[in-house]
Structure formats: C-alpha cells, structure tokens
Design an enzyme around this catalytic site. Structure first.
Site, PDB file in Angstrom:
ATOM      1  N   GLY A 132      42.618  53.626  40.058  1.00  0.00           N
ATOM      2  CA  GLY A 132      43.112  52.113  38.989  1.00  0.00           C
ATOM      3  C   GLY A 132      44.530  51.692  38.890  1.00  0.00           C
ATOM      4  N   ALA A 133      45.356  51.480  39.650  1.00  0.00           N
ATOM      5  CA  ALA A 133      47.196  51.735  39.363  1.00  0.00           C
ATOM      6  C   ALA A 133      47.238  49.931  38.672  1.00  0.00           C
ATOM      7  CB  ALA A 133      48.109  51.768  40.225  1.00  0.00           C
ATOM      8  N   ASN A 183      36.947  50.016  29.065  1.00  0.00           N
ATOM      9  CA  ASN A 183      36.585  49.330  27.821  1.00  0.00           C
ATOM     10  C   ASN A 183      34.365  48.909  28.451  1.00  0.00           C
ATOM     11  OD1 ASN A 183      37.965  49.070  25.562  1.00  0.00           O
ATOM     12  ND2 ASN A 183      39.362  46.782  27.462  1.00  0.00           N
ATOM     13  N   LYS A 201      34.870  50.265  19.943  1.00  0.00           N
ATOM     14  CA  LYS A 201      35.571  49.807  20.127  1.00  0.00           C
ATOM     15  C   LYS A 201      34.787  48.806  20.781  1.00  0.00           C
ATOM     16  CE  LYS A 201      39.183  48.684  22.897  1.00  0.00           C
ATOM     17  NZ  LYS A 201      40.263  49.392  23.943  1.00  0.00           N
ATOM     18  N   GLY A 217      46.053  51.900  33.807  1.00  0.00           N
ATOM     19  CA  GLY A 217      46.794  52.914  34.452  1.00  0.00           C
ATOM     20  C   GLY A 217      48.082  53.201  34.629  1.00  0.00           C
ATOM     21  N   ALA A 240      48.142  47.002  27.894  1.00  0.00           N
ATOM     22  CA  ALA A 240      49.249  46.341  29.396  1.00  0.00           C
ATOM     23  C   ALA A 240      49.011  45.170  29.687  1.00  0.00           C
ATOM     24  CB  ALA A 240      49.149  47.961  30.110  1.00  0.00           C
ATOM     25  N   SER A 291      42.558  42.160  28.211  1.00  0.00           N
ATOM     26  CA  SER A 291      42.616  42.309  29.598  1.00  0.00           C
ATOM     27  C   SER A 291      41.473  40.712  29.978  1.00  0.00           C
ATOM     28  CB  SER A 291      41.662  43.516  30.011  1.00  0.00           C
ATOM     29  OG  SER A 291      40.915  44.067  29.259  1.00  0.00           O
ATOM     30  N   ASN A 329      38.445  40.159  23.384  1.00  0.00           N
ATOM     31  CA  ASN A 329      38.284  39.482  24.778  1.00  0.00           C
ATOM     32  C   ASN A 329      37.768  37.930  25.216  1.00  0.00           C
ATOM     33  OD1 ASN A 329      39.444  42.017  24.219  1.00  0.00           O
ATOM     34  ND2 ASN A 329      38.672  42.317  26.200  1.00  0.00           N
TER      35      ASN A 329
HETATM   36  N1  NDP Z   1      44.584  45.570  29.450  1.00  0.00           N
HETATM   37  C1  NDP Z   1      45.123  46.568  28.701  1.00  0.00           C
HETATM   38  O1  NDP Z   1      45.019  45.446  27.616  1.00  0.00           O
HETATM   39  C2  NDP Z   1      43.625  47.247  28.222  1.00  0.00           C
HETATM   40  C3  NDP Z   1      42.312  47.680  28.915  1.00  0.00           C
HETATM   41  N2  NDP Z   1      41.332  48.081  29.115  1.00  0.00           N
HETATM   42  C4  NDP Z   1      40.389  48.644  30.006  1.00  0.00           C
HETATM   43  O2  NDP Z   1      40.589  49.082  30.877  1.00  0.00           O
HETATM   44  C5  NDP Z   1      40.151  49.574  32.255  1.00  0.00           C
HETATM   45  C6  NDP Z   1      41.543  48.862  33.047  1.00  0.00           C
HETATM   46  O3  NDP Z   1      41.671  47.571  32.908  1.00  0.00           O
HETATM   47  P1  NDP Z   1      43.234  46.863  33.043  1.00  0.00           P
HETATM   48  O4  NDP Z   1      44.697  48.199  33.807  1.00  0.00           O
HETATM   49  O5  NDP Z   1      43.757  45.550  32.115  1.00  0.00           O
HETATM   50  O6  NDP Z   1      43.090  46.002  34.796  1.00  0.00           O
HETATM   51  P2  NDP Z   1      43.846  46.096  35.367  1.00  0.00           P
HETATM   52  O7  NDP Z   1      43.394  44.015  36.176  1.00  0.00           O
HETATM   53  O8  NDP Z   1      45.223  45.538  35.289  1.00  0.00           O
HETATM   54  O9  NDP Z   1      43.806  46.631  36.812  1.00  0.00           O
HETATM   55  C7  NDP Z   1      42.630  46.854  37.560  1.00  0.00           C
HETATM   56  C8  NDP Z   1      42.901  46.772  38.607  1.00  0.00           C
HETATM   57  O10 NDP Z   1      42.040  44.760  39.516  1.00  0.00           O
HETATM   58  C9  NDP Z   1      43.145  44.955  40.783  1.00  0.00           C
HETATM   59  N3  NDP Z   1      44.347  44.154  40.457  1.00  0.00           N
HETATM   60  C10 NDP Z   1      44.606  43.965  39.064  1.00  0.00           C
HETATM   61  N4  NDP Z   1      45.540  42.816  39.417  1.00  0.00           N
HETATM   62  C11 NDP Z   1      45.042  42.031  40.440  1.00  0.00           C
HETATM   63  C12 NDP Z   1      45.649  41.089  41.434  1.00  0.00           C
HETATM   64  N5  NDP Z   1      46.561  40.560  40.842  1.00  0.00           N
HETATM   65  N6  NDP Z   1      44.882  41.192  42.094  1.00  0.00           N
HETATM   66  C13 NDP Z   1      44.053  41.907  42.866  1.00  0.00           C
HETATM   67  N7  NDP Z   1      43.999  42.927  42.569  1.00  0.00           N
HETATM   68  C14 NDP Z   1      44.642  43.124  40.821  1.00  0.00           C
HETATM   69  C15 NDP Z   1      44.055  46.594  41.100  1.00  0.00           C
HETATM   70  O11 NDP Z   1      42.918  47.120  42.119  1.00  0.00           O
HETATM   71  P3  NDP Z   1      41.945  46.541  42.750  1.00  0.00           P
HETATM   72  O12 NDP Z   1      43.011  46.036  44.121  1.00  0.00           O
HETATM   73  O13 NDP Z   1      41.012  47.948  43.073  1.00  0.00           O
HETATM   74  O14 NDP Z   1      40.608  46.113  42.710  1.00  0.00           O
HETATM   75  C16 NDP Z   1      43.869  46.645  39.881  1.00  0.00           C
HETATM   76  O15 NDP Z   1      43.386  49.070  40.264  1.00  0.00           O
HETATM   77  C17 NDP Z   1      39.736  48.162  32.180  1.00  0.00           C
HETATM   78  O16 NDP Z   1      37.541  48.754  31.312  1.00  0.00           O
HETATM   79  C18 NDP Z   1      39.977  47.065  30.934  1.00  0.00           C
HETATM   80  O17 NDP Z   1      39.428  46.761  29.992  1.00  0.00           O
HETATM   81  C19 NDP Z   1      41.590  49.168  27.663  1.00  0.00           C
HETATM   82  C20 NDP Z   1      42.075  48.738  26.361  1.00  0.00           C
HETATM   83  C21 NDP Z   1      43.614  47.577  27.506  1.00  0.00           C
HETATM   84  C1  KPL Z   2      43.826  46.210  23.410  1.00  0.00           C
HETATM   85  C2  KPL Z   2      42.490  45.147  23.267  1.00  0.00           C
HETATM   86  C3  KPL Z   2      42.000  45.999  22.221  1.00  0.00           C
HETATM   87  C4  KPL Z   2      42.768  43.850  23.424  1.00  0.00           C
HETATM   88  O1  KPL Z   2      41.556  43.498  23.059  1.00  0.00           O
HETATM   89  C5  KPL Z   2      41.651  45.472  24.426  1.00  0.00           C
HETATM   90  O2  KPL Z   2      40.905  46.471  24.757  1.00  0.00           O
HETATM   91  C6  KPL Z   2      41.879  44.471  25.248  1.00  0.00           C
HETATM   92  O3  KPL Z   2      43.062  44.237  25.950  1.00  0.00           O
HETATM   93  O4  KPL Z   2      41.282  44.918  26.690  1.00  0.00           O
END
Ligand code: NDP
Ligand code: KPL
Length: 312
Positions: A7-8, A106, A188, A12, A132, A260, A196
C-alpha cells in the site's frame, strides 16, 4: 532491514520514505497503476515538512508479485482496511515462514484477517499517530509529528518486535514497544471514531472540529460507547485520559490535518473505514446488548454519504 510496504498511499509512502532514508532496503507494492507509473518514472516524491524529497524505490503491482526478488524480513501493511484480504491473497508468494508482518491500519479486528495468512508468532500489531496525504499519483505531503506503538501478537515474536521498534526509532518514527497493543488499538480507534467520522461529515480539519460548539460532550459520549463495548472484551478504557488524548490533537501540530476518512469520502469519493471503527462498536454493541446510538448514527451517516457520492 529488508522491508516491503503493502500500500503506497499516504502512510505507506511516509513509512517507506523515512525507513529508506535511514538506510533500510524498501520495496513498495500498490494496486493503483497511475501511482506505480509515477513512482517508476520520477520516484516517490514528497513534500516532507516543507522540503522537496525524492526516493527512487522499486514498486510492483500485486499482479507482479513474482518479480520481487529476495524475501523481506518485514512486511508493513498500509492498505485500507477493506483492501486487506485482496492484497494478502495476491502477495501470498512473498510470505514464508520467516516473514514478519506488521499491521498499523486504523480500525479494530485486523488480526482476524491476517491470521489466515501469517503465523501468530510472526504477526505484529500496532498503531500510529503519524499523518499523511496523497496529492496525486506518486506524490505525498508529510507534515507534523507522530509516533508508533507496536507489539508481537504471540509471545514468540517479542525479540523481532523489539528489533522493529529500534529500526523505526532510528528512522525517526518515534516508536515504542507496547505492553498492551489491544488497548492501544482501541484507544486509537477512539481517536478515529471521533475525529475521522466527524471531520468527514462536517468537512473540516482536526483544529476546526475542536472549535465547534458542544464538541466536548459529543467526544465524551462516543468514547463512552467504545468503553462500554470494550469492557465486554476485557478492556477497561480510561475514558478521561482518552478524551484528553483526542482533545490534545485540536491544538497539536496535526490540527491542520484532514483525517484519512475525510480524504477518502470528501476528496477521493472512496469507501471509508467506518465499518472497522464506529461500525464495529455498533455491531459489537448489538452483540453484547450495549446501546451505541452515536456510533450507529455516525456509521449510518457516513454510509449514506458514501452512497450519495457513489464511493468506490
Ligand atoms: N492518512 C493518514 O493520515 C493516516 C492513515 N492511517 C491509516 O493508514 C492506512 C492507510 O491509509 P492511507 O495511507 O491514508 O491510505 P491512502 O488512501 O493514501 O492509500 C491507500 C491505498 O488506496 C489506493 N489509493 C489511494 N488514493 C487513491 C486514488 N486517488 N485513486 C485510486 N487509488 C487510490 C492505493 O491502493 P489501491 O490502488 O490498491 O487501492 C493506496 O495504496 C489506513 O488504515 C488509515 O486509516 C493511520 C494514521 C494516519
Ligand atoms: C491522524 C489521525 C489520528 C487523524 O484522525 C488518523 O489516524 C487519520 O487521519 O486517519
């Protein structure tokens, strides 16, 4: 350490970048073709606390998994909750008896899925308060500070979990070994079950949510529902401490962050993780005979909004 990140997306990419900069050998796996193409062409690009940073990292789609060479010591999973099964079905070939898997997603209950793919003593669980956001394929914005808490799921994984804490800490990820990761995950989930869902529904960031009228009572009521349900699973959540932990984010360096779930629902029109947060508390509450009206309402409102925006 040799690390593969599944998961980039935003998170990621953050972990991959920070671990790469600290000298670890990092490989990415992601299902979004435009993201793969952008990272292959220009590298992973980040606005990293105001600095423009590029990292040339290998990236593969789940369909290309047999092209990944040597097995990783550690796989970190950062898909969305509802992508876990699909991703792990695809990456089975890179998981062998030596591979450890760390889940920092999460939500509640991911171990139930992961146990089907990874032996318990090679499974690590945790949480992170890092943030992020993706600003386009191959491009992330990373601001503010955070931390990681993690623990091995079964006792035999303890040494490796402690090594991971050290590797993360060396990369600036501010990691600690948790003595009770189940508690940390529910704590969390209280953060996500308040910030969220409310920020996604109100279309605001964390700081703006903190300035809304009546927010204190609402947060306390939602946290009380998590605590009442958690008690049926052997958890005694310290509601006052958790309220302080959530409220502290309103004036912290993540106050400008759009959670997110907001990014999923409002910006990207993607399915949210509500079923794994407030939805799980509602579902478990029904099972235990515990009323959870706030979690139920939040879940239903998010689901209605998902339908209205035709979230995919
Ligand atoms: N963002 C944050 O600040 C935080 C997030 N988390 C948790 O981390 C985990 C990952 O979240 P996060 O990094 O935010 O997820 P993202 O939405 O940034 O990315 C997850 C996956 O979604 C797909 N994706 C993302 N954006 C798009 C798009 N615009 N169009 C198509 N596909 C897309 C990609 O995979 P694919 O193409 O395979 O679908 C990607 O690997 C979750 O459980 C989240 O709750 C925890 C703390 C903070
Ligand atoms: C950073 C934080 C704690 C905000 O609710 C989170 O986990 C998210 O964005 O999914």
């Amino acid at each position: 350490m040799k690390i593969t990140v599944l998961g980039a997306g935003g998170m990621g990419s953050r972990f991959a970048l920070m671990l790469h900069r600290a000298g670890n050998e990092v490989t990415l796996v992601d299902g979004w073709q435009a993201n793969i193409d952008a990272i292959r062409k220009d590298g992973l690009q980040a606005d990293f606390n105001g600095e423009r940073v590029t990292a040339k990292l290998p990236i593969y789609s789940p369909a290309e998994i047999d092209r990944i060479g040597d097995q990783a010591d550690l796989i970190i999973v950062f898909t969305k909750s509802n992508q876990l099964t699909t991703m792990f079905d695809a990456v089975r070939p890179i998981i062998n008896a030596e591979t450890y898997v760390l889940c920092l997603l999460n939500g509640i209950g991911h171990e139930d899925v992961l146990e089907k793919y990874v032996a318990k003593d090679h499974l690590l669980l945790g949480i992170t308060m890092w943030t992020a956001g993706m600003t386009g394929p191959g491009h992330v914005t990373l601001v503010g500070n955070g931390n990681v808490e993690l623990q091995n799921f079964a006792p035999a994984g303890k040494n490796f979990a402690q090594q991971v804490v050290q590797v993360f800490d060396d990369a600036g990820l501010n990691a600690t070994y948790s003595d009770n990761v189940k508690y940390a995950i529910w704590r969390k989930a209280c953060v996500n079950g308040t910030l969220n869902s409310l920020c996604a529904l109100l279309a605001c960031n964390i700081g703006e949510l903190g300035k809304t009228h009546g927010i204190e009572g609402l947060l306390k009521a939602i946290i009380a529902e998590f605590a009442a349900v958690g008690a049926h699973e052997g958890l005694q959540l310290d509601q006052a401490e958790i309220y302080q932990h959530v409220a502290a984010t309103f004036t912290s360096d993540i106050a400008d962050h759009y959670p997110s779930m907001y990014q999923d629902l409002v910006i990207n029109h993607r399915k949210t993780e509500i079923d794994f947060i407030n939805g799980t508390v509602w579902r478990k509450g029904e099972q235990y005979g515990v009323p959870t009206p706030d979690c139920q309402l939040l879940t239903q409102l998010i689901q209605m909004k998902e339908a209205l925006v035709k979230a995919k």
